[in-house]
Design a protein around this motif. Structure first.
Motif, PDB file in Angstrom:
ATOM      1  N   UNK A 252       0.601  -1.063  -0.047  1.00  0.00           N
ATOM      2  CA  UNK A 252       0.018  -0.107   0.152  1.00  0.00           C
ATOM      3  C   UNK A 252       0.873   1.148   0.159  1.00  0.00           C
ATOM      4  N   UNK A 253       0.402   2.278  -0.482  1.00  0.00           N
ATOM      5  CA  UNK A 253       1.296   3.525  -0.830  1.00  0.00           C
ATOM      6  C   UNK A 253       1.097   4.094   0.955  1.00  0.00           C
ATOM      7  N   UNK A 254       2.060   3.518   1.516  1.00  0.00           N
ATOM      8  CA  UNK A 254       1.861   4.022   3.046  1.00  0.00           C
ATOM      9  C   UNK A 254       2.515   5.286   3.412  1.00  0.00           C
ATOM     10  N   UNK A 255       2.389   5.879   4.502  1.00  0.00           N
ATOM     11  CA  UNK A 255       3.012   6.993   4.988  1.00  0.00           C
ATOM     12  C   UNK A 255       4.495   6.848   5.152  1.00  0.00           C
ATOM     13  N   UNK A 256       4.633   5.679   5.672  1.00  0.00           N
ATOM     14  CA  UNK A 256       6.229   5.050   5.847  1.00  0.00           C
ATOM     15  C   UNK A 256       7.095   5.074   4.402  1.00  0.00           C
ATOM     16  N   UNK A 257       6.320   4.500   3.579  1.00  0.00           N
ATOM     17  CA  UNK A 257       7.176   4.526   2.328  1.00  0.00           C
ATOM     18  C   UNK A 257       7.376   5.903   1.742  1.00  0.00           C
ATOM     19  N   UNK A 258       6.482   7.014   2.020  1.00  0.00           N
ATOM     20  CA  UNK A 258       6.793   8.056   1.477  1.00  0.00           C
ATOM     21  C   UNK A 258       7.916   8.756   2.234  1.00  0.00           C
ATOM     22  N   UNK A 259       7.869   8.571   3.747  1.00  0.00           N
ATOM     23  CA  UNK A 259       8.805   9.069   4.607  1.00  0.00           C
ATOM     24  C   UNK A 259      10.228   8.721   4.175  1.00  0.00           C
ATOM     25  N   UNK A 260      10.215   7.489   3.883  1.00  0.00           N
ATOM     26  CA  UNK A 260      11.501   6.671   3.434  1.00  0.00           C
ATOM     27  C   UNK A 260      11.872   7.633   2.492  1.00  0.00           C
ATOM     28  N   UNK A 261      11.261   7.562   1.467  1.00  0.00           N
ATOM     29  CA  UNK A 261      11.700   8.389   0.206  1.00  0.00           C
ATOM     30  C   UNK A 261      12.079   9.908   0.454  1.00  0.00           C
ATOM     31  N   UNK A 262      11.425  10.545   0.939  1.00  0.00           N
ATOM     32  CA  UNK A 262      11.696  12.054   1.539  1.00  0.00           C
ATOM     33  C   UNK A 262      13.051  12.121   2.289  1.00  0.00           C
ATOM     34  N   UNK A 330       2.646  14.326   0.173  1.00  0.00           N
ATOM     35  CA  UNK A 330       2.581  13.343  -0.829  1.00  0.00           C
ATOM     36  C   UNK A 330       2.017  12.163  -0.968  1.00  0.00           C
ATOM     37  N   UNK A 331       1.747  11.888   0.364  1.00  0.00           N
ATOM     38  CA  UNK A 331       1.164  10.614   0.499  1.00  0.00           C
ATOM     39  C   UNK A 331      -0.412  10.502   0.577  1.00  0.00           C
ATOM     40  N   UNK A 332      -0.929  11.577   1.446  1.00  0.00           N
ATOM     41  CA  UNK A 332      -2.154  11.894   1.171  1.00  0.00           C
ATOM     42  C   UNK A 332      -2.728  12.389  -0.028  1.00  0.00           C
ATOM     43  N   UNK A 333      -2.131  13.311  -0.835  1.00  0.00           N
ATOM     44  CA  UNK A 333      -2.531  13.464  -2.026  1.00  0.00           C
ATOM     45  C   UNK A 333      -2.545  12.194  -2.905  1.00  0.00           C
ATOM     46  N   UNK A 334      -1.778  11.113  -2.850  1.00  0.00           N
ATOM     47  CA  UNK A 334      -1.644  10.060  -3.601  1.00  0.00           C
ATOM     48  C   UNK A 334      -2.831   8.747  -3.288  1.00  0.00           C
ATOM     49  N   UNK A 335      -3.417   9.238  -2.205  1.00  0.00           N
ATOM     50  CA  UNK A 335      -4.286   8.195  -1.858  1.00  0.00           C
ATOM     51  C   UNK A 335      -5.970   8.571  -1.763  1.00  0.00           C
ATOM     52  N   UNK A 354      13.887  17.060  -2.482  1.00  0.00           N
ATOM     53  CA  UNK A 354      12.617  16.965  -1.983  1.00  0.00           C
ATOM     54  C   UNK A 354      11.676  18.094  -2.347  1.00  0.00           C
ATOM     55  N   UNK A 355      10.541  17.831  -3.163  1.00  0.00           N
ATOM     56  CA  UNK A 355       9.567  18.604  -3.685  1.00  0.00           C
ATOM     57  C   UNK A 355       8.186  17.765  -3.654  1.00  0.00           C
ATOM     58  N   UNK A 356       7.022  18.230  -3.976  1.00  0.00           N
ATOM     59  CA  UNK A 356       5.954  17.663  -4.386  1.00  0.00           C
ATOM     60  C   UNK A 356       5.291  18.088  -5.664  1.00  0.00           C
TER      61      UNK A 356
END
Length: 569
Positions: A252-262, A330-335, A354-356
């Protein structure tokens, strides 16, 4: 690699759930030693898996004898190692291209300077899986198939020419001083099976036979062995190899995944107008805030589509919360999936900093509308209804916005309304270090947030109440020295229920507010239904009524003067 090599791997997500299975199988030809096929799977570390994913490579040496084996192994090993070690800011395509070019230079040099390796070259196919994305890169005649819902599709095209004496390979690593490989992305779904097959197998099997083999068993290990056995049965005396990836569950497009990316990306220098960042050309600054800057941009890789890019400023360099706010946005706007909520426009390309990325919405903010003109009662109710629905969609996902204000509400030219900016959103269960300052904008902040609370749906109701009041009042605050200021003092034509709804939204104690915007919508609809047609006419057509009354008074006055003159005559 032994004469017959096989290995079954299970790849799991951060939480331990099974992501996919990988089966590697290679069988050396009966008359040949060593095996000129080489199959390998690269499983990177945590950061590598976030930026690069995992990679499967099957290479087939072409020159015969020792040189063929060396070529296949060099291609597989160098491609995996080079791909994983390149900076995370490189796109997947760029990283594969760079790694492949280095491998090609190595093979081409050895083939010209070492007589024992003269003519060495290898065909290959590589499959990269990163999160919910899948990429294929290949040159030569190693094939890739996709098995989905009992349908088999060949996704690669052989770089080969059929002649009377057999097949002539037209592309391979080491042929020339440069390599032209094909690269593309394929969509993957849960329960998909991806197969990478060497010519020692696929030259001896029809699509129908391969399909029947896949139908015969649910075990990918059994599929690999059966494919090899069937190829041998049909007369294959070549090395036979197959790599199989079975998608069990997509992450799932989890917040953890997006945090790891950022967290893995740098906060670079703030770019200037005219700069091109990862294919986005920055056209103008549309908002310059304390921690971030928004640019209108065009996507040069996607038909110059207009986008909005949001970059953090240098002062956010050491503030972990700013990074997390970008990850959350990034996460919220993706789900989210609602016509009233801003969506992400990020297409999966690797980012250099880093950018959105968001769509560029054609319209203006509610703040601009309030400043420019008086908002009609009917328009105000329509806006409140749409934003209430947007907030309810967020709350259903257990997300609290925490920064509702007119500046974050976009009114589209086509009549739509979009809620923007999830940077201060609260995601219960997510780890957030203590913020250095209260999240949100003070004038719209519920008392519990001001006092250090985390907030819930009722905090958003409060901020919406302040916004609601400002629409009606023309940007004045709802509270004075005596407490709540009745909106009917400014607009006596408004019905009494408007004040009752606003008072409930703006209660100091969250327990006395609407529990959610769904309850607010129900209350508004209930009052609207009980609203008499006469009252509606008074509000919606108040100016027209005033003009009509004045005209009637003028007529009466003129008539009275004429009558008095007639009597006097």
């Amino acid at each position: 690699m032994p004469r017959t090599y096989k290995e079954l791997l299970e790849i799991r997500e951060h939480d331990g759930d099974l992501f996919y299975r990988v089966f590697l199988y290679s069988d050396c030809a009966p008359y040949r030693n060593p095996n000129e096929d080489y199959i390998a799977f690269g499983l990177g570390g945590k950061t590598q898996r976030v930026n690069r994913g995992n990679i499967l490579v099957l290479a087939d040496g072409m020159s015969g004898g020792k040189a063929g084996r060396v070529a296949a192994e060099l291609v597989a090993r160098q491609l995996i190692q080079g791909y994983q070690e390149l900076p995370g800011t490189y796109s997947i395509e760029h990283a594969l291209s760079q790694s492949l070019a280095a491998s090609n230079r190595s093979l081409h040099w050895f083939s010209r300077h070492d007589q024992t390796l003269e003519g060495m070259a290898a065909v290959f196919c590589a499959v990269v899986i990163r999160g919910w994305e899948c990429y294929v890169c290949f040159a030569g005649d190693v094939r890739c198939y996709l098995w989905r819902r009992q349908k088999l599709q060949l996704v690669t095209t052989d770089h080969a020419l059929k002649v009377l004496s057999g097949t002539i390979i037209t592309r391979a690593v080491g042929f020339d001083d440069s390599i032209q490989a094909e690269f593309f992305q394929i969509d993957i779904e849960e329960n998909d099976v991806i197969l990478v097959v060497s010519d020692g197998c696929h030259n001896y099997l029809s699509m129908q036979e391969l399909r029947e083999t896949l139908l015969s068993t649910d075990s990918i290990a059994k599929v690999g062995e059966l494919v090899n056995d069937l190829a041998r049965f049909h007369g294959s005396r070549d090395d036979a190899s197959i790599g199989i990836i079975e998608i069990v569950s997509l992450p799932k497009k989890s917040l953890t995944f997006f945090e790891d990316v950022v967290m893995s990306l740098p906060i670079g220098r703030l770019p200037a107008v005219g700069a091109v960042i990862d294919g986005y050309c920055l056209l103008e600054i549309i908002h310059d805030g304390y921690y971030s800057v928004l640019f209108r941009a065009k996507d040069e890789r996607n038909g110059n589509a207009e986008r909005v890019l949001k970059f953090p400023k240098a002062r956010a360099q050491n503030d972990e919360n700013v990074r997390r706010s970008f990850a959350k946005e990034d996460w919220v706007s993706s789900i989210v999936d609602s016509p009233w909520l801003a969506r992400s426009a990020h297409d999966g390309r690797s980012r250099s900093q880093v950018y959105t990325v968001s769509p560029y919405y054609q319209g203006y903010t509610l703040a601009e509308r309030i400043k420019k003109e008086t908002v009609r009662f009917s328009d105000a109710i329509d806006i409140i209804r749409k934003i209430s629905r947007a907030l309810y969609e967020l709350h259903r996902l257990n997300i609290v916005h925490r920064d509702i204000k007119p500046e974050n509400i976009m009114l589209l030219h086509d009549g739509g309304v979009i809620l923007l900016d999830y940077g201060f959103a609260r995601v219960p269960g997510a780890l957030d270090p203590a913020p250095t300052e209260v999240p949100g904008t003070l004038a719209y902040m519920a008392p519990e947030l001001v006092n250090g609370g985390l907030g819930d749906s009722r905090s958003d109701v409060y901020a919406l109440g302040v916004t609601f009041y400002q629409i009606f009042s023309g940007n004045t605050a709802p509270f004075g020295f005596q407490g709540y200021k009745s909106i009917r003092k400014q607009h006596p034509e408004y019905p009494a229920w408007v004040d009752s709804v606003l008072k409930k939204m703006l209660e100091h104690d969250p327990a006395n507010r609407y529990s959610d915007t769904l309850e607010l919508l129900y209350d508004i609809d209930k009052h609207e239904r009980s609203f008499s047609s006469g009252e509606k006419a008074l509000i919606y057509g108040n100016r027209i009524s005033e003009i009509l009354i004045l005209r009637i008074l003028v007529v009466i006055l003129v008539f009275t003067i004429l009558v008095m003159q007639m009597k006097a005559g």
